[in-house]
Structure formats: C-alpha cells, structure tokens
Design a protein around this motif. Structure first.
Motif, PDB file in Angstrom:
ATOM      1  N   GLN A   7       0.647  -1.066  -0.035  1.00 55.90           N
ATOM      2  CA  GLN A   7       0.077   0.047   0.018  1.00 55.90           C
ATOM      3  C   GLN A   7       1.073   1.196   0.160  1.00 55.90           C
ATOM      4  N   LYS A   8       0.579   2.162  -1.013  1.00 58.76           N
ATOM      5  CA  LYS A   8       1.210   3.413  -1.018  1.00 58.76           C
ATOM      6  C   LYS A   8       0.362   4.476  -1.047  1.00 58.76           C
ATOM      7  N   LEU A   9       0.662   5.382  -0.109  1.00 61.63           N
ATOM      8  CA  LEU A   9      -0.479   6.743  -0.151  1.00 61.63           C
ATOM      9  C   LEU A   9      -0.187   7.548  -1.604  1.00 61.63           C
ATOM     10  N   THR A  14      -4.139   1.738  -9.296  1.00 62.97           N
ATOM     11  CA  THR A  14      -3.467   0.759  -8.973  1.00 62.97           C
ATOM     12  C   THR A  14      -2.681  -0.034  -9.955  1.00 62.97           C
ATOM     13  N   GLU A  15      -1.477  -0.437  -9.719  1.00 65.45           N
ATOM     14  CA  GLU A  15      -0.484  -1.148 -10.676  1.00 65.45           C
ATOM     15  C   GLU A  15      -0.385  -2.607 -10.274  1.00 65.45           C
ATOM     16  N   ILE A  16      -0.393  -3.519 -11.154  1.00 63.99           N
ATOM     17  CA  ILE A  16      -0.065  -4.935 -11.065  1.00 63.99           C
ATOM     18  C   ILE A  16       0.852  -5.175 -12.041  1.00 63.99           C
ATOM     19  N   ASN A  17       2.077  -5.572 -11.430  1.00 66.57           N
ATOM     20  CA  ASN A  17       3.082  -6.125 -11.903  1.00 66.57           C
ATOM     21  C   ASN A  17       3.400  -7.642 -11.888  1.00 66.57           C
ATOM     22  N   ILE A  18       3.782  -8.320 -13.103  1.00 69.24           N
ATOM     23  CA  ILE A  18       3.955  -9.698 -12.975  1.00 69.24           C
ATOM     24  C   ILE A  18       5.351 -10.162 -13.382  1.00 69.24           C
ATOM     25  N   ALA A  19       6.002 -10.717 -12.430  1.00 66.84           N
ATOM     26  CA  ALA A  19       7.348 -11.095 -12.634  1.00 66.84           C
ATOM     27  C   ALA A  19       7.366 -12.552 -13.153  1.00 66.84           C
ATOM     28  N   CYS A  20       7.796 -13.101 -14.104  1.00 70.36           N
ATOM     29  CA  CYS A  20       7.616 -14.674 -14.322  1.00 70.36           C
ATOM     30  C   CYS A  20       8.987 -15.135 -15.217  1.00 70.36           C
TER      31      CYS A  20
END
Length: 145
Positions: A7-9, A14-20
């Motif tokens: 959580q960042k004020l 909203t960001e979603i990062n996928i590392a695969c």
C-alpha cells in the motif's frame, strides 16, 4: 506463486506487476481475468496481447479447443474458457446462444425465426449467428421479444 501487496499513499492508480520466468498459459489467463475488472478483456493478435473493451466485442466463439473473440476489425484469441467468460460476464449484456458461442446482445440488429425452433441473429456488422433451440427462450426474454 507468491503474491505481494504494497500500500502506497502516493499511488494514483492501482498497478499490477507480474514477474515470471516465462509467459505461460497460466499467466495469460491471469491477465485476461484481471482485465475483466476494468471492462476489457485481453486477447492475442499475432505476438501481442491487446486489451479490448467489452463493448467493442461482437461475440466469443470456441473453435477446435481455442477461444476467439471478434470485433468489427479483428479476431483475437483468449486463453479463458468459454464457461469462465460466461460466468465473468453474467452482469454484462452477453449471453450464451449456442454450445460454442456467447454473443453481445447489444450488437444484435434483428432476429428471425429459423427451422426447427432456432433463431438467426443478425448483428449490426451484418454477421449472422445461429441461436440454438435451448437458448431461444432466454434470448427472446433478454431482447424483450
């Protein structure tokens, strides 16, 4: 699989990062599921994944164990299964019209009664889709006919 939430004020969106390690079918399905939240669905066209607005989609179709969705301009492939799409779009104007097709009812221009109790739905694009007998009552009800 590990999931981290931070959580960042100061974050405005909203960001979603996928590392695969590699882009797998599982990752593709996760991306498609996440995109539905935003009113879009992810689909592959060539070697790129595009996020298409649900309102631009004419219909989804299962062909040879692959799922495609169609817009006026393009055909995309999605890793989602047809039954999952049907579940996710239950509140949207999409409805199953046959074993292998889910149609956007907002794109239906007209319907015509066909032989053996089926309907022929003509889309605004001019494309024609056959509605199976078992889905006719539900489709008529949803279209207000």
């Amino acid at each position: 699989m590990k999931i981290y939430i931070t959580q960042k004020l100061d974050v405005s969106e909203t960001e979603i990062n996928i590392a695969c390690k590699s882009y797998t079918d599982e990752i593709a399905e996760i991306i498609s599921n996440l995109s539905l939240i935003d009113g879009t669905i992810g689909g592959k066209l060539g070697d790129e994944t595009y996020f298409v607005k649900l309102s631009d989609i004419l219909y989804f179709e299962s062909v040879d164990d692959k799922i495609f969705f169609y817009t006026n301009e393009n055909t995309y492939e999605t890793p989602m299964r047809l039954y999952k799409i049907e579940e996710k779009l239950a509140a949207a104007p999409f409805s199953r019209i046959s074993k292998s097709v889910i149609a956007n009812l907002k794109k239906v221009r007209s319907i015509k009664i066909e032989a053996h109790g089926r309907l022929l739905a003509t889309l605004h694009s001019g494309e024609k889709l056959l509605v199976s007998r078992q889905y006719v009552p539900e489709i008529k009800k949803k279209l207000g006919v």
